[in-house]
Scaffold this motif. Structure first.
Motif, PDB file in Angstrom:
ATOM      1  N   LEU A   1      38.013   8.939  14.850  1.00 24.04           N
ATOM      2  CA  LEU A   1      36.871   9.850  14.914  1.00 24.04           C
ATOM      3  C   LEU A   1      36.050   9.645  16.184  1.00 24.04           C
ATOM      4  CD1 LEU A   1      35.725   9.822  11.200  1.00 24.04           C
ATOM      5  CD2 LEU A   1      36.903  11.639  12.430  1.00 24.04           C
ATOM      6  N   ILE A   2      35.926   8.406  16.632  1.00 20.82           N
ATOM      7  CA  ILE A   2      35.238   8.142  17.902  1.00 20.82           C
ATOM      8  C   ILE A   2      36.003   8.793  19.050  1.00 20.82           C
ATOM      9  CG2 ILE A   2      34.668   6.328  19.575  1.00 20.82           C
ATOM     10  CD1 ILE A   2      32.668   6.484  17.369  1.00 20.82           C
ATOM     11  N   LEU A   3      37.327   8.677  19.024  1.00 23.33           N
ATOM     12  CA  LEU A   3      38.146   9.293  20.067  1.00 23.33           C
ATOM     13  C   LEU A   3      38.029  10.814  20.043  1.00 23.33           C
ATOM     14  CD1 LEU A   3      39.765   7.390  21.831  1.00 23.33           C
ATOM     15  CD2 LEU A   3      41.810   8.219  20.729  1.00 23.33           C
ATOM     16  N   PHE A   4      38.020  11.391  18.844  1.00 24.50           N
ATOM     17  CA  PHE A   4      37.905  12.840  18.725  1.00 24.50           C
ATOM     18  C   PHE A   4      36.534  13.329  19.215  1.00 24.50           C
ATOM     19  CE2 PHE A   4      37.677  16.868  16.344  1.00 24.50           C
ATOM     20  CZ  PHE A   4      38.852  17.433  16.795  1.00 24.50           C
TER      21      PHE A   4
ATOM     22  N   ARG B   1      32.145  22.131  21.612  1.00 27.65           N
ATOM     23  CA  ARG B   1      31.016  22.030  20.678  1.00 27.65           C
ATOM     24  C   ARG B   1      31.496  21.977  19.232  1.00 27.65           C
ATOM     25  NH1 ARG B   1      27.525  20.542  18.050  1.00 27.65           N
ATOM     26  NH2 ARG B   1      25.601  21.599  17.544  1.00 27.65           N
ATOM     27  N   ARG B   2      32.595  22.616  18.918  1.00 29.13           N
ATOM     28  CA  ARG B   2      33.114  22.604  17.550  1.00 29.13           C
ATOM     29  C   ARG B   2      33.794  21.279  17.206  1.00 29.13           C
ATOM     30  NH1 ARG B   2      30.408  24.965  14.550  1.00 29.13           N
ATOM     31  NH2 ARG B   2      32.030  24.931  12.989  1.00 29.13           N
ATOM     32  N   CYS B   3      34.189  20.485  18.186  1.00 32.97           N
ATOM     33  CA  CYS B   3      34.805  19.176  17.917  1.00 32.97           C
ATOM     34  C   CYS B   3      33.781  18.151  17.452  1.00 32.97           C
ATOM     35  CB  CYS B   3      35.488  18.648  19.173  1.00 32.97           C
ATOM     36  SG  CYS B   3      36.975  19.526  19.611  1.00 32.97           S
TER      37      CYS B   3
ATOM     38  N   SER C   1      33.876  15.482  13.624  1.00 32.70           N
ATOM     39  CA  SER C   1      33.983  14.028  13.510  1.00 32.70           C
ATOM     40  C   SER C   1      32.847  13.444  12.685  1.00 32.70           C
ATOM     41  CB  SER C   1      34.026  13.383  14.892  1.00 32.70           C
ATOM     42  OG  SER C   1      32.863  13.697  15.611  1.00 32.70           O
ATOM     43  N   SER C   2      31.645  13.959  12.818  1.00 32.91           N
ATOM     44  CA  SER C   2      30.535  13.408  12.022  1.00 32.91           C
ATOM     45  C   SER C   2      30.652  13.785  10.552  1.00 32.91           C
ATOM     46  CB  SER C   2      29.193  13.860  12.590  1.00 32.91           C
ATOM     47  OG  SER C   2      29.067  15.249  12.503  1.00 32.91           O
TER      48      SER C   2
ATOM     49  N   ALA D   1      32.315  12.081   4.934  1.00 32.58           N
ATOM     50  CA  ALA D   1      33.237  12.191   3.800  1.00 32.58           C
ATOM     51  C   ALA D   1      33.928  10.850   3.521  1.00 32.58           C
ATOM     52  CB  ALA D   1      34.283  13.259   4.081  1.00 32.58           C
ATOM     53  N   ILE D   2      34.219  10.090   4.553  1.00 30.09           N
ATOM     54  CA  ILE D   2      34.834   8.775   4.373  1.00 30.09           C
ATOM     55  C   ILE D   2      33.840   7.829   3.707  1.00 30.09           C
ATOM     56  CG2 ILE D   2      35.672   6.742   5.613  1.00 30.09           C
ATOM     57  CD1 ILE D   2      36.930   8.670   7.630  1.00 30.09           C
ATOM     58  N   ARG D   3      32.570   7.919   4.075  1.00 25.74           N
ATOM     59  CA  ARG D   3      31.543   7.021   3.563  1.00 25.74           C
ATOM     60  C   ARG D   3      31.026   7.402   2.189  1.00 25.74           C
ATOM     61  NH1 ARG D   3      30.011   2.491   4.569  1.00 25.74           N
ATOM     62  NH2 ARG D   3      27.858   3.049   4.273  1.00 25.74           N
TER      63      ARG D   3
END
Length: 79
Positions: free
Chosen positions: A38-41, A62-64, A68-69, A74-76
């Protein structure tokens, strides 16, 4: 000229975040692979946004960023 500066700035910040995140990932028992992806994306999206010459390219960059956030939220999620 500004594009190169912002590419370096975004890359440096992403590198510092990755260095600082080790203890956080261990403390929260999170998988580091998803975090690094996600940091890379997000870094890629910021780089595209920084070097955009056309409106469509800026829109794609801008849509990328929100992807990631929202994926990290969702992971958290604890449900």
């Amino acid at each position: 000229m500004y594009s190169v500066f912002f590419h370096w700035l975004v890359g440096l910040v992403a590198f510092l975040v990755i260095l600082a995140a080790d203890s956080y990932l261990e403390r929260e028992n999170l998988a580091p692979a998803e975090f690094y992806a996600l940091i890379l994306f997000a870094t890629t999206g910021m780089g595209v946004l920084a070097s955009a010459q056309e409106l469509l390219t800026a829109f794609i960059g801008r849509r990328c960023l929100p992807f990631s956030s929202s994926s990290w939220r969702a992971i958290r999620r604890d449900s």
